[in-house]
Design a protein around this motif. Structure first.
Motif, PDB file in Angstrom:
ATOM      1  N   ARG A   5      26.964  38.317 -73.638  1.00 48.56           N
ATOM      2  CA  ARG A   5      28.335  38.372 -73.100  1.00 48.56           C
ATOM      3  C   ARG A   5      28.499  39.579 -72.164  1.00 48.56           C
ATOM      4  NH1 ARG A   5      31.290  37.890 -77.820  1.00 48.56           N
ATOM      5  NH2 ARG A   5      31.202  35.648 -77.656  1.00 48.56           N
ATOM      6  N   LEU A   6      27.960  40.719 -72.588  1.00 45.18           N
ATOM      7  CA  LEU A   6      28.057  41.923 -71.741  1.00 45.18           C
ATOM      8  C   LEU A   6      27.318  41.719 -70.411  1.00 45.18           C
ATOM      9  CD1 LEU A   6      27.612  44.849 -74.288  1.00 45.18           C
ATOM     10  CD2 LEU A   6      29.718  44.031 -73.244  1.00 45.18           C
ATOM     11  N   MET A   7      26.158  41.059 -70.483  1.00 49.83           N
ATOM     12  CA  MET A   7      25.398  40.785 -69.254  1.00 49.83           C
ATOM     13  C   MET A   7      26.194  39.862 -68.333  1.00 49.83           C
ATOM     14  SD  MET A   7      21.586  40.296 -70.874  1.00 49.83           S
ATOM     15  CE  MET A   7      20.589  40.233 -69.385  1.00 49.83           C
ATOM     16  N   ALA A   8      26.874  38.869 -68.925  1.00 47.27           N
ATOM     17  CA  ALA A   8      27.681  37.940 -68.113  1.00 47.27           C
ATOM     18  C   ALA A   8      28.859  38.684 -67.471  1.00 47.27           C
ATOM     19  CB  ALA A   8      28.181  36.785 -68.975  1.00 47.27           C
ATOM     20  N   TYR A   9      29.515  39.561 -68.246  1.00 49.59           N
ATOM     21  CA  TYR A   9      30.633  40.338 -67.691  1.00 49.59           C
ATOM     22  C   TYR A   9      30.148  41.231 -66.551  1.00 49.59           C
ATOM     23  CZ  TYR A   9      33.507  39.065 -71.790  1.00 49.59           C
ATOM     24  OH  TYR A   9      34.201  38.398 -72.746  1.00 49.59           O
ATOM     25  N   ASP A  20      25.036  41.517 -54.593  1.00 50.85           N
ATOM     26  CA  ASP A  20      23.980  40.531 -54.822  1.00 50.85           C
ATOM     27  C   ASP A  20      23.527  40.654 -56.280  1.00 50.85           C
ATOM     28  OD1 ASP A  20      21.734  38.956 -54.909  1.00 50.85           O
ATOM     29  OD2 ASP A  20      20.690  39.949 -53.261  1.00 50.85           O
ATOM     30  N   VAL A  21      23.772  39.610 -57.062  1.00 47.18           N
ATOM     31  CA  VAL A  21      23.445  39.693 -58.491  1.00 47.18           C
ATOM     32  C   VAL A  21      22.367  38.685 -58.899  1.00 47.18           C
ATOM     33  CG1 VAL A  21      25.623  40.684 -59.296  1.00 47.18           C
ATOM     34  CG2 VAL A  21      25.423  38.214 -59.043  1.00 47.18           C
ATOM     35  N   ARG A  22      21.583  38.217 -57.922  1.00 46.18           N
ATOM     36  CA  ARG A  22      20.578  37.202 -58.268  1.00 46.18           C
ATOM     37  C   ARG A  22      19.602  37.692 -59.339  1.00 46.18           C
ATOM     38  NH1 ARG A  22      19.090  35.409 -52.253  1.00 46.18           N
ATOM     39  NH2 ARG A  22      19.679  37.595 -51.949  1.00 46.18           N
ATOM     40  N   ASN A  23      19.236  38.962 -59.241  1.00 52.26           N
ATOM     41  CA  ASN A  23      18.299  39.522 -60.227  1.00 52.26           C
ATOM     42  C   ASN A  23      18.919  39.529 -61.630  1.00 52.26           C
ATOM     43  OD1 ASN A  23      15.767  40.732 -60.750  1.00 52.26           O
ATOM     44  ND2 ASN A  23      16.723  42.740 -60.832  1.00 52.26           N
ATOM     45  N   GLU A  24      20.162  40.031 -61.716  1.00 49.66           N
ATOM     46  CA  GLU A  24      20.861  40.107 -63.007  1.00 49.66           C
ATOM     47  C   GLU A  24      21.109  38.712 -63.585  1.00 49.66           C
ATOM     48  OE1 GLU A  24      21.520  41.944 -60.379  1.00 49.66           O
ATOM     49  OE2 GLU A  24      22.317  43.916 -60.924  1.00 49.66           O
ATOM     50  N   SER A  26      19.241  36.066 -63.110  1.00 49.46           N
ATOM     51  CA  SER A  26      17.971  35.585 -63.663  1.00 49.46           C
ATOM     52  C   SER A  26      17.745  36.173 -65.053  1.00 49.46           C
ATOM     53  CB  SER A  26      16.808  35.960 -62.739  1.00 49.46           C
ATOM     54  OG  SER A  26      16.815  35.134 -61.586  1.00 49.46           O
ATOM     55  N   MET A  27      18.015  37.496 -65.193  1.00 46.80           N
ATOM     56  CA  MET A  27      17.844  38.143 -66.502  1.00 46.80           C
ATOM     57  C   MET A  27      18.776  37.509 -67.524  1.00 46.80           C
ATOM     58  SD  MET A  27      17.747  42.187 -65.750  1.00 46.80           S
ATOM     59  CE  MET A  27      17.037  42.849 -64.272  1.00 46.80           C
ATOM     60  N   LEU A  28      20.028  37.292 -67.116  1.00 44.73           N
ATOM     61  CA  LEU A  28      21.025  36.714 -68.020  1.00 44.73           C
ATOM     62  C   LEU A  28      20.617  35.318 -68.464  1.00 44.73           C
ATOM     63  CD1 LEU A  28      23.801  36.427 -69.394  1.00 44.73           C
ATOM     64  CD2 LEU A  28      24.771  35.893 -67.153  1.00 44.73           C
ATOM     65  N   LYS A  29      20.181  34.501 -67.514  1.00 41.11           N
ATOM     66  CA  LYS A  29      19.856  33.108 -67.874  1.00 41.11           C
ATOM     67  C   LYS A  29      18.717  33.067 -68.893  1.00 41.11           C
ATOM     68  CE  LYS A  29      18.929  28.461 -66.673  1.00 41.11           C
ATOM     69  NZ  LYS A  29      17.652  27.839 -66.772  1.00 41.11           N
ATOM     70  N   VAL A  30      17.658  33.825 -68.635  1.00 39.80           N
ATOM     71  CA  VAL A  30      16.523  33.832 -69.564  1.00 39.80           C
ATOM     72  C   VAL A  30      16.954  34.395 -70.918  1.00 39.80           C
ATOM     73  CG1 VAL A  30      14.249  34.815 -70.036  1.00 39.80           C
ATOM     74  CG2 VAL A  30      14.783  33.964 -67.748  1.00 39.80           C
ATOM     75  N   PRO A  74      13.635  27.097 -64.241  1.00 39.79           N
ATOM     76  CA  PRO A  74      13.039  27.315 -65.556  1.00 39.79           C
ATOM     77  C   PRO A  74      12.811  28.808 -65.826  1.00 39.79           C
ATOM     78  CG  PRO A  74      11.435  26.375 -64.040  1.00 39.79           C
ATOM     79  CD  PRO A  74      12.727  26.430 -63.304  1.00 39.79           C
ATOM     80  N   SER A  75      12.701  29.152 -67.108  1.00 40.99           N
ATOM     81  CA  SER A  75      12.560  30.567 -67.500  1.00 40.99           C
ATOM     82  C   SER A  75      11.420  31.255 -66.768  1.00 40.99           C
ATOM     83  CB  SER A  75      12.319  30.664 -69.008  1.00 40.99           C
ATOM     84  OG  SER A  75      13.427  30.181 -69.711  1.00 40.99           O
ATOM     85  N   GLU A  76      10.296  30.543 -66.601  1.00 41.98           N
ATOM     86  CA  GLU A  76       9.128  31.164 -65.951  1.00 41.98           C
ATOM     87  C   GLU A  76       9.479  31.621 -64.531  1.00 41.98           C
ATOM     88  OE1 GLU A  76       9.082  28.288 -67.532  1.00 41.98           O
ATOM     89  OE2 GLU A  76       7.726  28.659 -69.210  1.00 41.98           O
ATOM     90  N   VAL A  77      10.254  30.793 -63.834  1.00 39.02           N
ATOM     91  CA  VAL A  77      10.597  31.120 -62.442  1.00 39.02           C
ATOM     92  C   VAL A  77      11.587  32.294 -62.409  1.00 39.02           C
ATOM     93  CG1 VAL A  77      11.671  30.224 -60.332  1.00 39.02           C
ATOM     94  CG2 VAL A  77      10.004  28.832 -61.587  1.00 39.02           C
ATOM     95  N   HIS A  78      12.550  32.300 -63.358  1.00 38.64           N
ATOM     96  CA  HIS A  78      13.485  33.437 -63.398  1.00 38.64           C
ATOM     97  C   HIS A  78      12.753  34.739 -63.736  1.00 38.64           C
ATOM     98  CE1 HIS A  78      17.272  31.567 -62.530  1.00 38.64           C
ATOM     99  NE2 HIS A  78      16.964  30.558 -63.319  1.00 38.64           N
ATOM    100  N   ARG A  79      11.775  34.643 -64.654  1.00 40.86           N
ATOM    101  CA  ARG A  79      10.979  35.846 -64.985  1.00 40.86           C
ATOM    102  C   ARG A  79      10.229  36.335 -63.747  1.00 40.86           C
ATOM    103  NH1 ARG A  79      10.289  33.563 -70.331  1.00 40.86           N
ATOM    104  NH2 ARG A  79      11.116  35.073 -71.802  1.00 40.86           N
ATOM    105  N   MET A  80       9.735  35.377 -62.966  1.00 39.94           N
ATOM    106  CA  MET A  80       8.997  35.736 -61.750  1.00 39.94           C
ATOM    107  C   MET A  80       9.939  36.442 -60.754  1.00 39.94           C
ATOM    108  SD  MET A  80       6.570  33.112 -59.709  1.00 39.94           S
ATOM    109  CE  MET A  80       7.945  32.217 -59.018  1.00 39.94           C
ATOM    110  N   VAL A  81      11.174  35.949 -60.643  1.00 38.53           N
ATOM    111  CA  VAL A  81      12.167  36.567 -59.749  1.00 38.53           C
ATOM    112  C   VAL A  81      12.404  38.022 -60.164  1.00 38.53           C
ATOM    113  CG1 VAL A  81      14.642  36.541 -59.118  1.00 38.53           C
ATOM    114  CG2 VAL A  81      13.355  34.395 -59.171  1.00 38.53           C
TER     115      VAL A  81
END
Ligand SMILES: Cc1cc2nc3c(=O)[nH]c(=O)nc-3n(C[C@H](O)[C@H](O)[C@H](O)COP(=O)(O)OP(=O)(O)OC[C@H]3O[C@@H](n4cnc5c(N)ncnc54)[C@H](O)[C@@H]3O)c2cc1C
Length: 90
Positions: A5-9, A20-24, A26-30, A74-81
């Motif tokens: 929840r904190l990561m989403a906020y 730009d929050v693409r990195n965050e 990716s972390m949140l989704k995984v 997929p998680s693997e791709v987000h981890r790669m990002v």
């Protein structure tokens, strides 16, 4: 759940600022989906056969979470990002 929840906020707050929050994201989704999957798996184990029945929502949740590990990247791709961002590799 609290950490997710904190990561989403944090993502929402940064998005509101036009950052730009693409990195965050990716972390949140995984983190959120894999933590939830682990939690549901533990709950199914604790409930034994009962956890597999349709009287409980656990197997339905497990199925949905399994799908979420695939769609929207997929998680693997987000981890790669995240790894590429950390290492500064394009
Ligand atoms: C229920 C559902 C709803 C969907 N909704 C939409 C939607 O609304 N809009 C849309 O555009 N798409 C949608 N999709 C498609 C979804 O985004 C893709 O299925 C997903 O991005 C995975 O792509 P793919 O199926 O081509 O699998 P692939 O990319 O072939 O991946 C297969 C496996 O290989 C792994 N993999 C792939 N590349 C790498 C890599 N570089 N390094 C390591 N491992 C890798 C993956 O992690 C995965 O485990 C949906 C899918 C599902 C299941």
């Amino acid at each position: 759940m609290h950490a997710a929840r904190l990561m989403a906020y944090d993502c929402a707050w940064k998005l509101d600022q036009g950052r730009d929050v693409r990195n965050e994201i990716s972390m949140l989704k995984v983190f959120a989906i894999e933590s939830a999957s682990e939690l549901v798996d533990h709950a199914m184990q604790a409930f034994g056969a009962m956890g597999m029945t349709r009287e409980m929502p656990l197997s339905l949740m497990a199925g949905r979470l399994r799908t979420m590990r695939i769609y929207d990247g997929p998680s693997e791709v987000h981890r790669m990002v995240v790894a590429r961002n950390l290492l500064g590799v394009r």
